[in-house]
Design a protein around this motif. Sequence first.
Motif, short mmCIF file in Angstrom:
data_model
loop_
_atom_site.label_atom_id
_atom_site.label_comp_id
_atom_site.label_asym_id
_atom_site.label_seq_id
_atom_site.Cartn_x
_atom_site.Cartn_y
_atom_site.Cartn_z
N PHE A 23 0.81 -1.21 0.00
CA PHE A 23 0.00 0.00 0.00
C PHE A 23 0.85 1.27 0.00
O PHE A 23 0.33 2.36 -0.16
N HIS A 24 2.16 1.15 0.13
CA HIS A 24 2.98 2.35 0.34
C HIS A 24 2.92 3.38 -0.79
O HIS A 24 3.01 4.58 -0.53
N PRO A 25 2.73 3.00 -2.09
CA PRO A 25 2.63 4.04 -3.12
C PRO A 25 1.39 4.93 -2.96
O PRO A 25 1.37 6.04 -3.50
N ARG A 26 0.39 4.47 -2.23
CA ARG A 26 -0.85 5.24 -2.06
C ARG A 26 -1.01 5.77 -0.64
O ARG A 26 -1.99 6.46 -0.34
N CYS A 27 -0.07 5.44 0.23
CA CYS A 27 -0.22 5.74 1.66
C CYS A 27 0.28 7.16 1.99
O CYS A 27 1.43 7.50 1.66
N PRO A 28 -0.54 7.97 2.67
CA PRO A 28 -0.09 9.32 3.03
C PRO A 28 0.92 9.34 4.17
O PRO A 28 1.54 10.37 4.42
N HIS A 29 1.11 8.20 4.84
CA HIS A 29 2.02 8.14 5.99
C HIS A 29 3.29 7.35 5.68
O HIS A 29 4.10 7.13 6.59
N ALA A 30 3.47 6.92 4.44
CA ALA A 30 4.59 6.03 4.11
C ALA A 30 5.93 6.75 4.22
O ALA A 30 6.07 7.93 3.85
N LEU A 31 6.91 6.03 4.75
CA LEU A 31 8.29 6.52 4.80
C LEU A 31 9.02 5.99 3.57
O LEU A 31 9.38 4.82 3.50
N VAL A 32 9.21 6.89 2.57
CA VAL A 32 9.82 6.50 1.30
C VAL A 32 10.89 7.54 0.93
O VAL A 32 10.58 8.73 0.83
N PRO A 33 12.15 7.15 0.77
CA PRO A 33 12.64 5.78 1.01
C PRO A 33 12.70 5.50 2.51
O PRO A 33 12.83 6.42 3.32
N GLY A 34 12.57 4.25 2.83
CA GLY A 34 12.55 3.87 4.23
C GLY A 34 11.91 2.52 4.41
O GLY A 34 11.76 1.74 3.46
N CYS A 47 8.92 1.50 4.88
CA CYS A 47 7.65 1.18 4.19
C CYS A 47 7.88 0.67 2.78
O CYS A 47 7.10 -0.16 2.28
N SER A 48 8.91 1.16 2.13
CA SER A 48 9.19 0.73 0.75
C SER A 48 10.22 -0.38 0.67
O SER A 48 10.48 -0.91 -0.41
N GLU A 49 10.80 -0.75 1.82
CA GLU A 49 11.89 -1.73 1.81
C GLU A 49 11.52 -3.06 2.46
O GLU A 49 12.06 -4.10 2.08
N ALA A 50 10.64 -3.05 3.46
CA ALA A 50 10.33 -4.28 4.20
C ALA A 50 8.83 -4.52 4.22
O ALA A 50 8.05 -3.60 4.51
N ARG A 51 8.45 -5.74 3.91
CA ARG A 51 7.03 -6.09 3.97
C ARG A 51 6.59 -6.19 5.43
O ARG A 51 7.18 -6.94 6.21
N PRO A 52 5.55 -5.46 5.84
CA PRO A 52 5.11 -5.52 7.24
C PRO A 52 4.38 -6.82 7.55
O PRO A 52 3.59 -7.30 6.73
N GLU A 53 4.64 -7.39 8.68
CA GLU A 53 3.96 -8.61 9.12
C GLU A 53 2.68 -8.23 9.85
O GLU A 53 2.57 -7.16 10.45
N LEU A 54 1.70 -9.11 9.80
CA LEU A 54 0.47 -8.92 10.56
C LEU A 54 0.77 -9.19 12.03
O LEU A 54 1.07 -10.31 12.41
#
Length: 379
Positions: A333-344, A346-353
């Motif tokens: 979801f990071h390309p559409r997320c207003p809170h994403a840390l990019v680069p960081g 959010c764009s580097e590691a898949r979050p686990e549930l």
Amino acid sequence: MSPDLEKETESPLDLTKDDDATSAYGEDLDLSMLETSSANDDLADGDVVLRVRDLRVQFPTDDGLVTAVDGVTFDLTANETLGIVGESGSGKSVTSMAILGLLPKNATVTGSITFKGTELVGMKERQLQPLRGKSIAMIFQDALASLNPVYKVGDQIAEAIRVHEPSLKGALLQERVVEMLDVVGIPDPRNRAGQYPHEYSGGMRQRAMIAMSIANEPDVLIADEPTTALDVTIQAQVLEVMERIRDRTRSSIILITHDLGVVAGVADRVLVMYAGRVCELADVESVFYSPAHPYTQGLLGSLPRLDSRSSERLARIVGQPPSLLAMPSGCAFHPRCPHALVPGVCSEARPELRDLADGHRAACHRSEEIEWKPLEAAG
């Protein structure tokens, strides 16, 4: 109608006939695995009926491998309604088809799906057949396409019963069919049982599909967008029928929908999916009042509220869902997320549930940092 044509379209399971247990297409079914207990009679509320772990479904295409469901995990407990929501293409329906083993042969299914302790992944077709309709049933979203247009509605419900209860025949079978139609609120059920699908309204066809699904009192009922294309009044009637059925049979229900209003009214817990992955799972109040994933927050923020005093435009989720052939790195979801840390992260590691609190789970690196600000309500 000519005698020849009438003979061709004669119902395969006339309510007064004593046919053997066969399908409408004459295929013999393996009945050796049938259970005779009513839905969830042997389970207490809170006991797990269906357990899904790390479910993945992949389809080969000319352009590459499509992962339609990617690591889905959840439990369904006795007498519970679990709502599964998400955009079109998020993997909701594919998940349900995987549970029932109804995916095409080219699909690759991995992970684990256990029903009352029995593993379903890898089970052969003849082993799955007795479970479908008896233990796990499904209400498909297009009732007109799901009902056979050349057979009477009552005969189609009778077939669903006779496949699993071949000893039920004649007048007893007819009364069972009439009872099922009456349970779902079909007016004049005895006469309606002798009518064809095109003689039913849209809402009545949907209720007939529900009647067919609950005829054997399944432990798990999967409803795939049962209110799609129905007007608001009919939607309310269908949802009321499903709640009545759950109270009557103690079935567990998986309700698949994109309508958050439907989920708010009937679900106990909500599972939110995006791009084939689970992004949030919690009880319905937690999801609506304290959503922890930006995607869930975006869905809720886009809903109009009659009690709002704000004149601001509704929030929207920018962009489009990603192609399953070219998934973004890290969080989908990071390309559409207003809170994403990019680069960081959010764009580097898949979050686990992961667990947040009291069974509330979210797949977001920043769940604890993001503050949910719902629209102001009138005092």
